[in-house]
Design a protein around this motif. Structure first.
Motif, mmCIF file in Angstrom:
data_model
loop_
_atom_site.group_PDB
_atom_site.id
_atom_site.type_symbol
_atom_site.label_atom_id
_atom_site.label_comp_id
_atom_site.label_asym_id
_atom_site.label_seq_id
_atom_site.Cartn_x
_atom_site.Cartn_y
_atom_site.Cartn_z
ATOM 1 N N SER A 474 0.867 -1.321 0.163
ATOM 2 C CA SER A 474 -0.138 -0.044 0.055
ATOM 3 C C SER A 474 1.097 1.334 0.031
ATOM 4 C CB SER A 474 -0.730 0.076 1.319
ATOM 5 O OG SER A 474 -0.238 0.530 2.346
ATOM 6 N N PRO A 515 -5.213 -2.453 0.355
ATOM 7 C CA PRO A 515 -6.175 -2.178 0.997
ATOM 8 C C PRO A 515 -7.335 -1.337 0.284
ATOM 9 C CG PRO A 515 -4.530 -0.998 2.188
ATOM 10 C CD PRO A 515 -4.137 -1.685 1.120
ATOM 11 N N ALA A 538 -13.191 -4.551 -1.217
ATOM 12 C CA ALA A 538 -12.127 -4.812 -1.496
ATOM 13 C C ALA A 538 -11.416 -4.444 -3.111
ATOM 14 C CB ALA A 538 -11.497 -6.342 -1.343
ATOM 15 N N TRP B 57 -4.436 -1.641 5.707
ATOM 16 C CA TRP B 57 -3.130 -1.871 5.945
ATOM 17 C C TRP B 57 -2.704 -2.260 7.010
ATOM 18 C CZ3 TRP B 57 -0.402 2.342 7.831
ATOM 19 C CH2 TRP B 57 -0.937 3.613 7.809
ATOM 20 N N GLN B 194 -3.956 -8.619 4.559
ATOM 21 C CA GLN B 194 -4.573 -7.027 4.765
ATOM 22 C C GLN B 194 -5.540 -7.292 3.650
ATOM 23 O OE1 GLN B 194 -1.125 -4.224 4.569
ATOM 24 N NE2 GLN B 194 -0.072 -6.032 3.490
ATOM 25 N N ASN B 195 -6.333 -6.161 3.551
ATOM 26 C CA ASN B 195 -7.420 -5.991 2.898
ATOM 27 C C ASN B 195 -8.417 -6.997 2.974
ATOM 28 O OD1 ASN B 195 -9.106 -5.000 0.868
ATOM 29 N ND2 ASN B 195 -7.848 -6.021 -1.070
#
Ligand SMILES: Cc1cc2nc3c(=O)[nH]c(=O)nc-3n(C[C@H](O)[C@H](O)[C@H](O)COP(=O)(O)OP(=O)(O)OC[C@H]3O[C@@H](n4cnc5c(N)ncnc54)[C@H](O)[C@@H]3O)c2cc1C
Lengths: 977, 406
Positions: A474, A515, A538, B57, B194-195
């Motif tokens: 990310s 994310p 998502a 995250w 994550q996510n």
């Protein structure tokens, strides 16, 4: 060094020379210069070195996004880390370049900083063509308009292109014309040098105005923080040009193309004579044209196969070419170039002394995003653009990607007039032309060690590659792994570049771990337009890594840095939480009082007479109150009027004891608890009428209690007819205390029957004093002695103090302070909420079961059924009598069982925890019992009365006897005199 | 460590695997507590079929937003035991995790500005010392000696009357701590995902058997919640409630300056706390916003008040610049102590309610929570912090009594 200032041109005041010093050299500039433009004009290419790698650096931009050129201003109001690109040149400025780390000036800042709070119908942020046009249109509608511009001149991007034709005249004339119109309008306020740095809910903007120079205060506040509550906000905040990532892109002499244009157009400074312009888009062509027009040799390297605009004359344009590396020792002397598609194996070299770079444009969406305004990645504009304005806001101009002046004017005008923009979304990209999707140019040496992404943080593409290799996916992680975007520019330079670079480093499967919910992120499959920002779903694992799939890091206030002291404003020194003083404060000062802070109030602590220390003074005051007569100022106790048909019902629910049937003309002591049953506040409440009470609270608790009452009334019992008014400041209260207090009060209030029979305990009477002052006198005691509390209007407070002193003079009446009050009440075990309680103590723990009704419902009642309230081990209020009767235990001492005490003193923390059974809450020398004593909360304390324990403080362990909490006049014989 | 020459992160931190369909333990929430729990489960209890599910995250919640103060000088025995155990682990953490986490025992002082502050301070110091914790009550002159830039003059509204001081207390770098745990956990086979937002639970006769997520259903023998303020949202889905309220709490930094602030100073009375990080930025925090919410942003006036207090106490900060503000969401229980232990749902465990001060507890609570999950029974350290204390009333009230946040 050679001067780079041209003989003519620019918007500077050439007849006003300004001297300034950089390091040890003095230079000259002109009015209207920034420090950066004046430095560049003087041929200064190098500024402070980079923070970690200590590389030479130069001015890179012409605005707030500057990553390299920071100065410390010396002397006067010395200040560090000021971007030279925004600092207005002023006479005798003495500065040094800083290399990424500031030095704080340690002296107290005695200048004034203030705050303004204003309402405005329309606030326009940014005074470029869109903002000026918006202001003009908004002003025409008759509403109050505030135009805020961080620069010291109006014009925005037009400042760099003063010759451009706007509405038929040169840009700078047009700007002056609009300025004149706005200044003439009664409904417009223009704030220059004012950066809107924060945008909060409900169109609440915060802005910093710089009002004076750095050396003087010129008799006014240096800086002002504006708090604006705005009907409609127009964001005309423009855009930032991006750089590109290539080897040596940080060398002095590498500059954003628009900055090179602005130094020329606005300041008359030709930064370089042999210029290479490296671009991915059409916006650099006018720059090349301007530079060539004043005689520079200009070569344009365009990464694209062709341009979308007309090519300027006398400029060498090479398509499909990129810069792979800069050359030079300290400053740029040339570039190595190659074909963009990599087909060209042998790089060529070009000499130059200025490399002007344009990697595309990023709308300045910071304020929009601070309000969670949605963004989307626009594939054609190659930038994150707002999808739609937030409520009661409009966007206009380059912040939307509108790049041509005419478009900005019409869009601004629409925004100002609260109309829909006439500019069609697609038109923006059409007019801007194509921007190459280029972020990084590989270097000739195979490494990325000088490919700077964030020069201020000395972060390179190699760092980003390393972050991705470490597993970072990310943008937030990459930011934190590298520290990109954490400098003064907060990502204005490196933010989007990093995102662009990441699209080249990540693969589709990597995106599963990215994310959702980052600003600017597309939810869906890499579509050009997408909904943004709300998080939730998502990102799709098959999504290709585009900037829109990655999103941005979060934009937060402040948009530009703000000095701490400006935010503190007037709330410093004695104006920091201003002290509240009672009407007779001055008299108490005259009597030698020392004061303590209780809540916001200054309360007399004790009145030391000549040569007395505190102990002696308190002993004398205590004796006076117990043996003769004494008086104290009790004005600071909170007072709240409780009115309404249901006032009694309400109080009956709030207090643990019964209030429903309190008779008019009577008062009652009450305790209020939180729902967990713990004591929250206490005080005496008067019933003035069936539907009217005056509640007193602790001094420090007044505001808290009022909020508490409001909360219960508004959220739990809205059906009750009751309301509350703080009347603390409306009353002055003097307590007259002691066996001879009756005489004093009789003299003060001749109309009043003060006899024991005629004026019983806990009654109050309204009367007129001998002085003619109306008063409410109550019989109540906080010492166990006969006592009266005289309440008068606050206006008569000092007069009452004087009258009490006079009336008691012949008896030797003695003023006393809070310390004596504390001793007297402790002897009687009257608790002080907040001192003898700490949020874990019930009325029962205090030995006050009598104040807890078993019949009615009240806040906290249910908690008394919980196991912990009925188990043993609760801490109960008791007295501690040190066996050494002269020893006053420090308040806060811990109590342990005798068996737990170590052999000798400890000179450090205990090696093994020593179990504690309680602690000392209050501790004094008592005149009444002729020895020291303390109040303590001790586990099962009431069962331990008569037993010995040990008090521990400062490593010492001393024996004490546990006693009943009340150490004096247990029978209450003194109350009626 | 030199200000311009600080260590970097390791070459490799963690893998980003696809979730498996079944784990022994699922930890919901990849903040400091979730990651530490995973690490200690793997290391101390040999359980490695673990997934940490993080909806954003990794360590991007409060773990990325706190002001990194570490201390153990809490008032009550139960808290002191927990935080002191944590501090002892901090003292060996860089070695244990093989990561430079910038743990700096530069001392923390809590200033007293009123007589009542002084009483509360002395009380806490005395209790700390009997609990074996290094704590001192120091005079204004000693305050000045330890922190020369502080104004101890009488010319300010609330002059400094003294302070409590814990020399072993200090700071560490939050991201680096989280990543240090994450790296070791990933290394031992823990899946960090994550996510991946948990949106519901699979239950079988009152026992949790898995979680629903945006990346599918994942089965698990045990489920441990470490989702800070969002824990109440999760427990609601699991059919029980936790008494926490979520409030915004803000913090901020300045630009980098030469190091002039050698310790950590906290003042509850004037509401500011500040340290200077290794890089040179001033890191500060303020009081919580009174309203409840999940938006990670607070009110501007809170920042202004905090700046006033900062400039009062530290004249040198006057013309430091505010560079960035941010907000986190603190999960506050009514006694300001955490909830760590079993839940009414079999196989489900909870660790939340750390409010404004759970960063420092990460190592201690991580070990205790891992123990709780592995043994289906609380560790003695977290036993007093059980959820049922709100029914029995056996509260551990750290705000009323100690009046110190963070
Ligand atoms: C401004 C500020 C200053 C602070 N200062 C200090 C300090 O100086 N010292 C100190 O000790 N403490 C401090 N704290 C407190 C400390 O940060 C927290 O107590 C601690 O970080 C909380 O534990 P955590 O790290 O596990 O929480 P978090 O980092 O918040 O982790 C919880 C995680 O759960 C995730 N999650 C939530 N719901 C779901 C779901 N449904 N599915 C999957 N994942 C989910 C979240 O995304 C988040 O990442 C501060 C906090 C703030 C906000």
């Amino acid at each position: 060094m050679t001067s780079r200032r041209l003989a003519t041109g620019g918007l500077i005041g050439r007849d006003e020379t300004i001297k300034f010093t950089l390091g040890s050299t003095t230079y000259a500039g002109f009015a209207g210069d920034t420090v950066a433009s004046a430095a560049l004009a003087n041929g200064i290419a190098r500024v402070g070195d980079s923070i970690y790698l200590r590389r030479p650096r130069g001015v890179m931009t012409c605005g707030v996004e500057e990553p390299n050129a920071f100065v410390r201003v010396e002397g006067g109001y010395g200040e560090s880390m000021l971007p030279a690109t925004t600092l207005e040149l002023a006479d005798d400025l003495q500065m040094t370049w800083e290399d990424g780390i500031g030095t704080l000036d340690q002296s107290v800042d005695d200048a004034e900083y203030d705050h303004m709070h204003v309402h405005t119908d329309v606030a326009i942020v940014g005074a470029g063509p869109a903002g000026l046009s918006a202001a003009r249109a908004a002003v025409a509608t008759g509403v109050r308009v505030t135009l805020l511009e961080q620069d010291f001149a109006l014009g925005g991007s037009l400042l760099g292109r003063p010759g451009e034709q706007v509405e038929g005249r040169p840009a700078h004339e047009w700007v002056q014309q609009v300025r004149a119109e706005l200044e003439a309008a009664p409904n417009c306020r223009i704030l220059l040098r004012t950066s809107v740095f924060g945008s909060y809910d409900n169109n609440y903007l915060v802005a910093l105005e710089k009002r004076t120079g750095h050396l003087t205060t010129e008799g006014m506040s240096r800086q002002r923080v504006w708090h604006l509550i705005v009907g409609r906000v127009v964001l005309a905040t423009g855009s930032f040009e991006r750089s590109l990532i290539f080897a040596g892109n940080d060398r002095p002499g590498v500059m954003l193309a628009s900055a090179a244009q602005a130094y020329l157009g606005r300041f008359g400074v030709l930064v370089g004579e042999r210029v290479v312009v490296f671009t991915t888009n059409d916006s650099a062509y006018p720059v090349a044209a301007d530079l060539a027009a004043v005689g520079a040799t200009v070569t344009v390297l365009d990464a694209r196969p062709s341009a979308g605009c007309q090519l300027p004359p006398a400029v060498d344009v090479r398509f499909g070419m990129v810069v792979v590396e800069t050359l030079g020792d300290e400053v740029v002397t040339g570039v190595r170039i190659a074909s963009a598609d990599g087909s060209d194996v042998v790089p060529q070299e070009l000499e130059c002394d200025l490399l002007a770079v344009s990697g595309g444009w990023s709308p300045n969406v910071s304020l929009h995003s601070q309000r969670q305004g949605a963004l989307r990645w626009d594939e054609r504009l190659v930038g994150f653009v707002p999808t739609a304005p937030v409520a009661r806001q409009a966007l206009a101009g380059a912040v939307l990607g509108t790049s041509w002046t005419e478009g900005c004017l019409s869009e601004g005008a629409a925004a100002g007039a609260d109309e829909v923009s006439p500019v069609h979304a697609g038109e923006r990209a059409d007019r801007a032309g194509a921007t190459a999707d280029l972020w990084l140019v590989p270097g000739p040496h195979g490494d990325l060690a000088t490919h700077f992404v964030d020069p201020q943080r000395d972060n390179t593409a190699a760092d980003v590659v390393r972050a991705v290799g470490a597993g970072m996916r990310s943008v937030e992680h990459v930011k934190r792994y590298t520290s990109i975007s954490t400098g003064l520019d907060q990502g204005k330079i490196g933010g989007v570049l990093t995102i662009g670079l990441l699209t080249q480093l990540l693969s589709a499967p990597d995106m599963a771990a990215v994310p959702a919910g980052q600003p600017g992120q597309v939810v869906g499959d890499g579509a050009e337009d997408g909904e943004v920002n709300e998080g939730g779903r998502a990102t799709n694992a098959s999504m290709r890594p585009s900037p829109g799939a990655l999103g941005t890091t979060t934009f937060r206030a402040p948009f530009t840095p703000v000095a701490f002291v400006a935010l503190a404003g007037r709330s410093r020194g004695q104006l920091y939480d201003p002290a509240r003083l009672t009407p007779s404060h001055g008299r108490q000062v005259e009597l030698g009082a020392r004061f303590e802070d209780v809540g916001q109030w200054k309360r007399a602590w004790y009145f030391a007479r000549h040569g007395e220390d505190m102990d002696a003074a308190v002993a004398r005051e205590c004796r006076a109150a117990r043996e003769n007569v004494a008086y104290m100022d009790a004005t600071t106790l909170g007072k709240i009027e409780v009115r309404g048909a249901d006032a009694a019902t309400f109080l009956n629910r709030i207090y643990t004891n019964a209030f429903a049937k309190l008779a008019v003309g009577k008062q009652r002591y009450g305790v209020m608890c939180r729902p967990d049953g713990m004591v929250f506040d206490d005080g005496v409440t008067f019933r003035l009428a069936d539907d009217r009470f005056v509640m007193t609270t602790t001094t420090g608790g007044a505001a808290r209690v009022l909020e508490w009452l409001e909360e219960w009334s508004q959220t739990e019992w809205p059906d009750l007819d009751v309301w509350f008014t703080s009347v603390t400041e409306q009353w002055t209260t003097i307590a007259v205390v002691g066996p001879r207090s009756r005489q004093v009060v009789a003299a003060l209030a001749p109309d009043l029957d003060v006899s024991k029979e005629g004026f019983e305990f806990m009654a109050f009477r309204d009367t007129t004093l001998a002085s003619g002052i109306p008063a409410r006198i109550a019989r109540v005691t906080f010492s166990g002695e006969l006592a009266f509390e005289i309440n008068v209007s606050g206006w008569y407070g000092q007069s009452l103090w004087d009258d009490v002193s006079a009336a008691g003079e012949s008896l030797g009446i003695t003023p006393y302070g809070t310390e004596t009050m504390h001793v007297l009440r402790a002897e009687k075990a009257y608790p002080i909420v907040g001192q003898d309680t700490d949020g874990t103590v019930t009325p029962q723990d205090l030995g006050m079961s009598w104040v807890v009704s078993t019949k009615k419902e009240f806040v906290g009642k249910r908690s008394y059924e919980r196991a912990s309230h009925n188990a043993t081990g609760r801490k109960q209020l008791v007295s501690l009598l040190p066996l050494d009767t002269t020893l006053r235990l420090p308040e806060g001492s811990q109590v342990i069982e005798q068996a737990a005490a170590p052999e000798g003193p400890l000179d450090g923390p205990a090696r093994m925890p020593i179990p504690m059974i309680g602690h000392v809450t209050s501790s004094y020398h008592s005149q009444a019992i002729g020895r020291s004593f303390a109040l303590a909360l001790v586990k099962d304390g009431r069962d331990r009365v008569g037993q010995q324990a040990v008090a521990s403080f400062g490593g010492r362990f001393v024996p004490v006897e546990i006693g009943d909490a009340v150490v004096y006049d247990k029978e209450g014989t003194r109350r009626d005199g | 460590m030199k200000q311009r020459d600080l260590p970097e992160h390791p070459e490799f931190l963690w893998h980003n695997p696809e979730p498996s369909s079944m784990y022994d333990v699922i930890i919901v929430g990849g903040g400091g507590h979730g990651l530490a729990t995973a690490y200690y489960l793997a290391k101390n209890h040999g359980i490695t079929r673990i997934a940490v599910l993080e909806r954003g995250w990794l360590a991007g919640g409060n773990m990325a937003r706190n002001t990194t103060i570490i201390r153990s000088n809490y008032l009550w025995d139960e808290s002191a035991a927990m935080y002191e155990q944590s501090l002892k682990l901090w003292e060996g953490l860089e070695d244990e995790l093989d990561y430079d986490i910038f743990f700096s025992q530069r001392g923390v002082m809590n200033l007293a500005h009123t007589l009542q502050d002084e009483r509360d301070s002395v009380r806490r110091v005395e209790a700390n010392r009997l609990n074996g914790i290094d704590a001192e009550w120091i005079t204004p002159e000693q305050v000045k000696e330890l922190c020369p830039i502080i104004n101890i003059g009488q010319d300010i509204r609330y002059p400094v009357m003294g302070a409590t001081y814990q020399p072993r207390a200090g700071i560490a770098k939050h991201d680096w701590v989280a990543w240090a745990y994450a790296r070791r956990a990933s290394d031992m086979g823990v899946d960090l995902i994550q996510n991946c937002e948990v949106t519901g639970f699979e239950m079988d006769h009152g026992r949790v058997t898995g979680v629903h997520t945006n990346r599918g259903t994942i089965h698990a023998g045990r489920v441990a919640l470490a989702a800070a303020g969002h824990t109440s949202v999760l427990t609601e889905m699991a059919g029980f409630r936790v008494p926490i309220q979520s409030h915004p709490l803000q913090a901020l930094v300045s630009e980098l300056h030469d190091i002039i602030h050698p310790t950590v100073v906290m003042s509850n009375h004037v509401h500011v706390y500040v340290s200077q990080a290794h890089k040179g930025e001033l890191v500060m925090g303020a009081g919580v916003d009174p309203y409840n919410g999940y938006g990670q942003r607070g009110s501007f006036h809170v920042i202004e008040q905090q700046m006033s207090a900062a400039v009062e106490l530290f004249p040198a900060f006057s013309r430091a610049h505010l560079l960035r503000t941010w907000g986190g969401i603190v999960d506050v229980t009514l006694d300001a102590s955490p909830i760590v232990g079993l839940t009414p749902v079999e196989g489900m465990y909870v660790n939340c309610g750390w409010g404004t001060g759970g960063f420092k507890a990460v190592p201690g609570a991580g070990t205790a929570f891992a123990h709780t999950i592995a043994n289906n029974a609380p560790h003695p350290l977290n036993e007093p912090f059980a959820l049922d204390r709100f029914e029995t009333g056996a509260l551990i009230d750290e705000h009323g009594a100690a009046a110190v946040a963070h």
